[in-house]
Design a protein around this motif. Structure first.
Motif, mmCIF file in Angstrom:
data_model
loop_
_atom_site.group_PDB
_atom_site.id
_atom_site.type_symbol
_atom_site.label_atom_id
_atom_site.label_comp_id
_atom_site.label_asym_id
_atom_site.label_seq_id
_atom_site.Cartn_x
_atom_site.Cartn_y
_atom_site.Cartn_z
ATOM 1 N N UNK A 30 -9.344 8.077 51.718
ATOM 2 C CA UNK A 30 -10.463 8.657 51.226
ATOM 3 C C UNK A 30 -9.340 10.150 50.671
ATOM 4 N N UNK A 31 -8.599 9.807 49.797
ATOM 5 C CA UNK A 31 -7.718 11.814 49.272
ATOM 6 C C UNK A 31 -8.574 12.164 48.578
ATOM 7 N N UNK A 32 -8.229 13.483 48.795
ATOM 8 C CA UNK A 32 -8.979 14.459 48.355
ATOM 9 C C UNK A 32 -8.242 14.611 46.440
ATOM 10 N N UNK A 33 -9.558 14.784 46.046
ATOM 11 C CA UNK A 33 -9.283 14.599 44.528
ATOM 12 C C UNK A 33 -8.591 15.724 44.240
ATOM 13 N N UNK A 34 -7.517 16.002 43.800
ATOM 14 C CA UNK A 34 -6.366 16.396 43.599
ATOM 15 C C UNK A 34 -6.848 18.076 42.386
ATOM 16 N N UNK A 35 -6.802 19.740 43.085
ATOM 17 C CA UNK A 35 -7.617 20.618 42.499
ATOM 18 C C UNK A 35 -6.520 21.025 41.772
ATOM 19 N N UNK A 36 -5.900 20.851 42.035
ATOM 20 C CA UNK A 36 -4.159 21.074 40.793
ATOM 21 C C UNK A 36 -4.792 19.964 39.459
ATOM 22 N N UNK A 37 -5.778 19.159 39.557
ATOM 23 C CA UNK A 37 -5.406 18.627 38.287
ATOM 24 C C UNK A 37 -6.775 18.983 36.831
ATOM 25 N N UNK A 52 -14.670 22.633 46.361
ATOM 26 C CA UNK A 52 -14.075 21.791 47.140
ATOM 27 C C UNK A 52 -15.520 21.879 48.329
ATOM 28 N N UNK A 53 -15.775 21.210 48.988
ATOM 29 C CA UNK A 53 -17.397 21.495 50.001
ATOM 30 C C UNK A 53 -15.649 21.980 51.040
ATOM 31 N N UNK A 54 -16.294 22.847 52.114
ATOM 32 C CA UNK A 54 -15.625 22.914 53.038
ATOM 33 C C UNK A 54 -15.433 22.160 54.401
ATOM 34 N N UNK A 55 -14.816 22.542 55.311
ATOM 35 C CA UNK A 55 -14.644 21.395 56.380
ATOM 36 C C UNK A 55 -15.726 21.547 57.028
ATOM 37 N N UNK A 56 -17.295 22.325 57.025
ATOM 38 C CA UNK A 56 -18.195 21.723 57.337
ATOM 39 C C UNK A 56 -19.330 21.779 55.261
ATOM 40 N N UNK A 57 -19.509 20.915 55.457
ATOM 41 C CA UNK A 57 -19.706 21.052 54.702
ATOM 42 C C UNK A 57 -20.954 21.518 54.203
ATOM 43 N N UNK A 80 -35.651 18.598 52.291
ATOM 44 C CA UNK A 80 -34.471 18.448 51.676
ATOM 45 C C UNK A 80 -34.352 18.456 53.099
ATOM 46 N N UNK A 81 -33.489 16.984 53.322
ATOM 47 C CA UNK A 81 -32.449 16.612 54.286
ATOM 48 C C UNK A 81 -31.253 15.469 53.485
ATOM 49 N N UNK A 82 -30.050 17.285 53.560
ATOM 50 C CA UNK A 82 -28.982 16.380 52.517
ATOM 51 C C UNK A 82 -27.996 15.599 54.085
ATOM 52 N N UNK A 83 -27.254 15.087 53.475
ATOM 53 C CA UNK A 83 -26.287 14.402 53.945
ATOM 54 C C UNK A 83 -25.049 14.692 53.745
ATOM 55 N N UNK A 84 -24.803 15.687 54.071
ATOM 56 C CA UNK A 84 -24.114 16.552 53.998
ATOM 57 C C UNK A 84 -22.358 15.901 54.690
ATOM 58 N N UNK A 85 -22.436 15.159 55.133
ATOM 59 C CA UNK A 85 -20.832 14.890 56.212
ATOM 60 C C UNK A 85 -20.550 13.055 55.061
ATOM 61 N N UNK A 86 -22.582 12.479 54.209
ATOM 62 C CA UNK A 86 -21.920 11.889 53.593
ATOM 63 C C UNK A 86 -21.475 12.483 51.794
ATOM 64 N N UNK A 87 -21.925 13.057 51.303
ATOM 65 C CA UNK A 87 -21.237 14.065 50.519
ATOM 66 C C UNK A 87 -19.181 14.344 50.040
ATOM 67 N N UNK A 88 -19.245 14.652 51.574
ATOM 68 C CA UNK A 88 -17.991 15.417 51.489
ATOM 69 C C UNK A 88 -17.681 13.584 51.493
ATOM 70 N N UNK A 89 -17.651 11.983 52.329
ATOM 71 C CA UNK A 89 -16.992 11.694 52.152
ATOM 72 C C UNK A 89 -17.098 10.601 50.351
ATOM 73 N N UNK A 90 -17.797 11.199 49.830
ATOM 74 C CA UNK A 90 -17.874 11.075 48.686
ATOM 75 C C UNK A 90 -16.932 11.483 47.534
ATOM 76 N N UNK A 91 -17.360 13.548 47.653
ATOM 77 C CA UNK A 91 -15.784 13.920 47.527
ATOM 78 C C UNK A 91 -14.411 13.368 47.528
ATOM 79 N N UNK A 92 -14.170 13.685 49.148
ATOM 80 C CA UNK A 92 -13.298 13.091 49.454
ATOM 81 C C UNK A 92 -12.236 11.847 48.941
ATOM 82 N N UNK A 93 -13.314 10.804 48.256
ATOM 83 C CA UNK A 93 -12.690 9.434 47.549
ATOM 84 C C UNK A 93 -12.441 9.821 45.851
#
Length: 205
Positions: A30-37, A52-57, A80-93
């Protein structure tokens, strides 16, 4: 995803599966989307950029803004019951892109975009997950500039179509029409299995 996981695990055959090794596998798959792009743009005192979301999303400005968005858009009585860890993983993918607009460092608004491949056409496309502007930034052209920025970024990333959801509550369809969007479908939602349907029927009798 399965192929990446298989390759990452094959590289580590014989190694004990420690927490550190597991983190390496996740980072490789799950590599981070390059912000440089994603180009940063400035328009007067406005700054448009990818964030991007931080280490603690669940912490930080982006998380707080998402919760304010949910306060305005979730049905009454639905917490609201946001699945923060899932969001972070989707972002990293690389499947979630967050674009923001700031003035003097202050977060005015953000658009969260899901990036995926259309299973019917095979085309790389995008769909908004949320679009939110703070109260003081509504009613002007800031949101239009943010939307146009999102279009340019998506084109740069090779996306050929951007879809959005227009909520009846805030009449966001006006923005979509203003920027050239066309109505392609009408969406409906219904709460089921939680007693609300029975209550709605009782109110009609």
């Amino acid at each position: 995803m399965r192929g990446l996981l298989a390759v990452a695990l094959a590289k580590r055959i014989g190694q004990p599966l420690t927490v550190e090794v597991a983190r390496e596998v996740v980072a490789e798959c799950l590599p981070d989307l390059s912000m440089g792009a994603v180009a940063v743009e400035r328009r007067g005192d406005l700054v448009f950029q990818a964030e991007q979301l931080g280490p603690d999303p669940a912490a930080g400005e982006l998380a707080a803004q998402r919760l304010r968005f949910l306060e305005e858009t979730l049905p009454p009585g639905v917490p609201a019951h946001v699945q923060w860890d899932e969001l972070r993983q989707i972002e990293r993918s690389g499947q979630l892109l967050i674009l923001t607009v700031r003035r003097d460092g202050l977060l005015l608004g953000s658009v969260w975009l899901n990036l995926y491949q259309d299973l019917n056409t095979g085309e790389p496309v995008a769909c908004d997950d949320m679009l939110f502007m703070e109260q003081g930034a509504r009613g002007g052209m800031v949101v239009v500039h943010l939307w146009r920025y999102a279009e340019r970024v998506l084109e740069q990333l090779g996306r050929v179509q951007m879809s959005c959801h227009s909520r009846e509550a805030n009449n966001a369809g006006r923005l979509a029409r203003f920027v050239g969007g066309q109505i392609t479908h009408t969406g409906f939602s219904k709460r089921i299995g939680c007693g609300q349907e029975r209550a709605q029927r009782a109110g009609k009798d």
